[in-house]
Enzyme design. Structure first.
Site, PDB file in Angstrom:
ATOM      1  N   ASN A 144       0.786  -1.238   0.000  1.00 39.01           N
ATOM      2  CA  ASN A 144       0.000   0.000   0.000  1.00 39.01           C
ATOM      3  C   ASN A 144       0.816   1.284   0.000  1.00 39.01           C
ATOM      4  O   ASN A 144       0.348   2.303  -0.491  1.00 39.01           O
ATOM      5  CB  ASN A 144      -1.014  -0.012   1.154  1.00 39.01           C
ATOM      6  CG  ASN A 144      -0.346  -0.080   2.492  1.00 39.01           C
ATOM      7  OD1 ASN A 144       0.566  -0.862   2.694  1.00 39.01           O
ATOM      8  ND2 ASN A 144      -0.778   0.749   3.412  1.00 39.01           N
ATOM      9  N   GLU A 240       5.267  -3.847  12.129  1.00 42.05           N
ATOM     10  CA  GLU A 240       4.234  -2.807  11.984  1.00 42.05           C
ATOM     11  C   GLU A 240       3.038  -3.491  11.359  1.00 42.05           C
ATOM     12  O   GLU A 240       3.068  -3.842  10.178  1.00 42.05           O
ATOM     13  CB  GLU A 240       4.747  -1.679  11.085  1.00 42.05           C
ATOM     14  CG  GLU A 240       5.938  -0.925  11.640  1.00 42.05           C
ATOM     15  CD  GLU A 240       5.661  -0.299  12.989  1.00 42.05           C
ATOM     16  OE1 GLU A 240       4.509   0.064  13.263  1.00 42.05           O
ATOM     17  OE2 GLU A 240       6.609  -0.194  13.783  1.00 42.05           O
ATOM     18  N   CYS A 274      -2.944   1.738   6.867  1.00 38.08           N
ATOM     19  CA  CYS A 274      -3.091   1.274   8.252  1.00 38.08           C
ATOM     20  C   CYS A 274      -3.622   2.377   9.164  1.00 38.08           C
ATOM     21  O   CYS A 274      -4.156   2.090  10.226  1.00 38.08           O
ATOM     22  CB  CYS A 274      -1.760   0.740   8.765  1.00 38.08           C
ATOM     23  SG  CYS A 274      -0.424   1.923   8.597  1.00 38.08           S
TER      24      CYS A 274
HETATM   25  P1  NAD Z   1       0.425  -8.942   3.877  1.00 36.38           P
HETATM   26  O1  NAD Z   1       0.552  -9.217   5.307  1.00 36.38           O
HETATM   27  O2  NAD Z   1      -0.473  -9.778   3.049  1.00 36.38           O
HETATM   28  O3  NAD Z   1       1.856  -9.008   3.157  1.00 36.38           O
HETATM   29  C1  NAD Z   1       2.935  -8.221   3.580  1.00 36.38           C
HETATM   30  C2  NAD Z   1       4.239  -8.831   3.076  1.00 36.38           C
HETATM   31  O4  NAD Z   1       4.440 -10.087   3.725  1.00 36.38           O
HETATM   32  C3  NAD Z   1       4.261  -9.112   1.578  1.00 36.38           C
HETATM   33  O5  NAD Z   1       5.529  -8.802   1.070  1.00 36.38           O
HETATM   34  C4  NAD Z   1       4.023 -10.613   1.528  1.00 36.38           C
HETATM   35  O6  NAD Z   1       4.533 -11.235   0.366  1.00 36.38           O
HETATM   36  C5  NAD Z   1       4.787 -11.073   2.759  1.00 36.38           C
HETATM   37  N1  NAD Z   1       4.423 -12.391   3.267  1.00 36.38           N
HETATM   38  C6  NAD Z   1       3.223 -13.023   3.180  1.00 36.38           C
HETATM   39  N2  NAD Z   1       3.286 -14.232   3.793  1.00 36.38           N
HETATM   40  C7  NAD Z   1       4.549 -14.367   4.282  1.00 36.38           C
HETATM   41  C8  NAD Z   1       5.238 -15.382   5.004  1.00 36.38           C
HETATM   42  N3  NAD Z   1       4.629 -16.504   5.357  1.00 36.38           N
HETATM   43  N4  NAD Z   1       6.519 -15.177   5.341  1.00 36.38           N
HETATM   44  C9  NAD Z   1       7.144 -14.029   5.006  1.00 36.38           C
HETATM   45  N5  NAD Z   1       6.561 -13.038   4.303  1.00 36.38           N
HETATM   46  C10 NAD Z   1       5.269 -13.192   3.945  1.00 36.38           C
HETATM   47  O7  NAD Z   1       0.004  -7.385   3.763  1.00 36.38           O
HETATM   48  P2  NAD Z   1      -0.472  -6.567   2.503  1.00 36.38           P
HETATM   49  O8  NAD Z   1      -1.833  -7.050   2.074  1.00 36.38           O
HETATM   50  O9  NAD Z   1       0.605  -6.453   1.480  1.00 36.38           O
HETATM   51  O10 NAD Z   1      -0.623  -5.113   3.184  1.00 36.38           O
HETATM   52  C11 NAD Z   1      -1.709  -4.762   3.948  1.00 36.38           C
HETATM   53  C12 NAD Z   1      -1.454  -4.894   5.431  1.00 36.38           C
HETATM   54  O11 NAD Z   1      -0.292  -4.169   5.804  1.00 36.38           O
HETATM   55  C13 NAD Z   1      -2.579  -4.294   6.257  1.00 36.38           C
HETATM   56  O12 NAD Z   1      -2.917  -5.175   7.298  1.00 36.38           O
HETATM   57  C14 NAD Z   1      -1.985  -3.014   6.797  1.00 36.38           C
HETATM   58  O13 NAD Z   1      -2.536  -2.546   7.995  1.00 36.38           O
HETATM   59  C15 NAD Z   1      -0.567  -3.399   6.973  1.00 36.38           C
HETATM   60  N6  NAD Z   1       0.248  -2.195   7.024  1.00 36.38           N
HETATM   61  C16 NAD Z   1       0.723  -1.774   8.241  1.00 36.38           C
HETATM   62  C17 NAD Z   1       1.455  -0.597   8.333  1.00 36.38           C
HETATM   63  C18 NAD Z   1       2.012  -0.132   9.637  1.00 36.38           C
HETATM   64  O14 NAD Z   1       3.005   0.589   9.608  1.00 36.38           O
HETATM   65  N7  NAD Z   1       1.444  -0.476  10.766  1.00 36.38           N
HETATM   66  C19 NAD Z   1       1.702   0.165   7.183  1.00 36.38           C
HETATM   67  C20 NAD Z   1       1.178  -0.293   5.981  1.00 36.38           C
HETATM   68  C21 NAD Z   1       0.468  -1.469   5.908  1.00 36.38           C
END
Ligand code: NAD
Length: 468
Positions: A144, A240, A274
């Site tokens: 995002n 995060e 987020c």
């Molecule tokens: P996601 O959790 O689906 O994926 C995030 C990353 O993790 C991707 O690169 C994905 O390929 C990787 N991943 C997935 N499974 C994994 C595994 N088993 N092992 C290692 N890596 C793995 O998130 P998304 O859909 O890309 O993004 C949305 C989420 O991110 C929302 O929940 C949002 O709140 C969160 N987010 C949090 C913040 C923050 O700073 N708190 C900022 C932005 C987004």
């Protein structure tokens, strides 16, 4: 056609050999992740020294290059992610700021002198501690904010002297590679950073289970974070995770300013943020007029093509996500929620949606929606509003609107979140501030200085003076 270079870590044999996109779907496999980690780990352990001043200069130059390449980066972000061009350009500028802040921190990588003579055992000794890089940082990022969230990991990790292996989101690999290219062009040694664009279940899992990784810095959803923690075991984690951010609107708040901020905070990046405003608690005496203002402003938003500079709200990242949001809103509707505007999907678009009368235990209230949906609920007394705001598994940020500073400070003290924005919504941060939250919102804090703290560790040197 020559495939693009995707990672330039030095393999263990010391030869400089770029990894290249494999044939097929272009995603990096687990074996190549191991190679990239080994290369970065070897460079960290035995490579040529990379001094703090060199790190400062490289990251400062990277900030400059990001601005010089702003058009190209803006186009890439908007093409790959779901951001409109306006939102993408704003992110490019944030990214330059994050890199600039990271560069500036090189001057503050200090330690402290230690009071050895404060205990009889320390007599005749003196010493100090320095902040040392932890080693190899695995950076895993979501779709995002595909540029700036990477800068929030790579900037602090590199300026602190670590090596980094980056696994960007599946949907946004080219933006990630463009930033790695910026860093290399700016003078970051090629063996200190590698990018492994791949699937979470394969490249991601291979990265977090690699024993040469010293710290995992992850941004993404709670469930993914939980799975990573189980896979990684006793490895240092910086996480995060999600949000479900509340805003409290007191009886004395300005209707127009508050509604304007709520609409911007709820529907920016189509709610895929987020910090998005998800739940609004408004004093009952103002609920009707406030809701009407929010609905009117929401209806005025231009929903359309990401590429059009006039667009306010673009699509979700894919149709599957839009369908999920549709399901959640339908569930709320089924349980008695009133849909004032929106409530409809068109392919990957979900129209900005304002709900009231949502029961408290329905998913649009309890989970992170990550879509353009906001729920408004009236409150009679502030204790109730604070209780409802805290009634969530998340705790990232919150907003409070009131002209009464004492009331605002009292509410801020009682909200269990990482940050409270007074007279603004949850959807605000500067890149230098500590960022993160309690409960399911994460482990530790980002924000350049906090991330550096997490990505370094103290090392003590003590001197025993020879007896006279
Ligand atoms: P996601 O959790 O689906 O994926 C995030 C990353 O993790 C991707 O690169 C994905 O390929 C990787 N991943 C997935 N499974 C994994 C595994 N088993 N092992 C290692 N890596 C793995 O998130 P998304 O859909 O890309 O993004 C949305 C989420 O991110 C929302 O929940 C949002 O709140 C969160 N987010 C949090 C913040 C923050 O700073 N708190 C900022 C932005 C987004």
């Amino acid at each position: 056609m020559t495939p693009p270079t995707v990672a330039r870590s030095r393999p263990p044999d010391g030869a400089s050999r770029p990894c290249r996109l494999p044939p097929g779907d272009g995603f990096i496999a687990g074996r190549q992740v191991a190679e990239a980690v080994a290369g970065v780990a070897a460079a960290f352990a035995t490579g040529s020294p990379w001094r703090a001043w060199q790190r400062r200069e490289a990251l400062g130059q990277a900030a400059t290059l990001v601005l010089q390449r702003a058009d190209q980066l803006t186009e890439l972000i908007s093409a790959e992610s779901s951001k409109t061009v306006r939102e993408a350009r704003a992110e490019v500028h944030r990214c330059a700021e994050t890199l600039r802040l990271s560069a500036a921190e090189a001057a503050h990588l200090g330690g402290q002198t230690l009071p050895f003579d404060d205990t009889p055992r320390g007599t005749g000794r003196f010493g100090w501690s320095t902040r040392e890089p932890v080693g190899v940082v695995a950076a895993i990022t979501p779709f995002n904010d595909p540029l700036n969230l990477i800068a929030h990991k790579l900037g602090p990790a590199l300026v602190a002297g670590n090596g980094v292996v980056l696994k960007p989101a599946e949907a946004t690999p080219l933006t990630a590679l463009a930033l790695v290219e910026v860093l290399l062009d700016a003078g970051v040694p090629a063996d200190r950073v590698a990018a492994v664009p791949g699937r979470g279940a394969e490249a991601g899992r291979a990265l977090v289970s690699n024993p040469l990784v010293d710290l995992i810095s992850f941004t993404g959803g709670f469930r993914t974070g939980d799975e990573i923690a189980r896979t990684a075991g006793a490895t240092r984690l910086l996480m995060e995770l999600g949000g479900n951010c509340p805003v409290i609107v007191c009886a004395d708040a300005s209707r127009r300013d508050t509604a304007e901020a709520v609409v911007a905070g709820a529907f920016g990046v189509a709610g895929q943020n987020c910090l998005s405003v998800q739940r609004v608690y408004v004093h009952a005496s103002r609920a009707e007029e406030f809701t009407a203002e929010v609905v009117a402003r929401t209806r005025a938003l231009v929903v359309g093509s990401k590429a059009d500079p006039g667009t306010d709200v673009g699509p979700l990242i894919n149709e599957g996500e839009a369908t999920r949001v549709e399901r959640w809103v339908d569930e709320a509707r089924h349980h008695g929620a009133t849909v004032h505007t929106g409530g409809r999907r068109d392919c990957a678009y979900y129209l900005p949606t304002v709900l009231t009368d949502v029961p408290p235990d329905i998913r649009v209230m309890t989970e992170e929606v990550f879509g353009p949906v906001v729920s408004i609920e009236p409150f009679e007394d502030i204790d109730h509003a604070v209780r409802r705001a805290n009634d969530t598994a998340y705790g990232l940020q919150a907003g409070v609107f009131t002209r009464d500073i004492d009331a605002a400070l009292d509410i801020a003290a009682r909200l269990r979140v990482g940050a409270v924005m007074i007279n603004d919504t949850s959807d605000f941060r500067i890149d230098a501030m500590p960022f993160g939250g309690p409960k399911r919102s994460g482990i530790g804090r980002e924000g350049v200085r906090c991330a550096i703290e997490a990505m370094t560790e103290p090392k003590v040197v003590a001197v025993r003076r020879a007896a006279a």
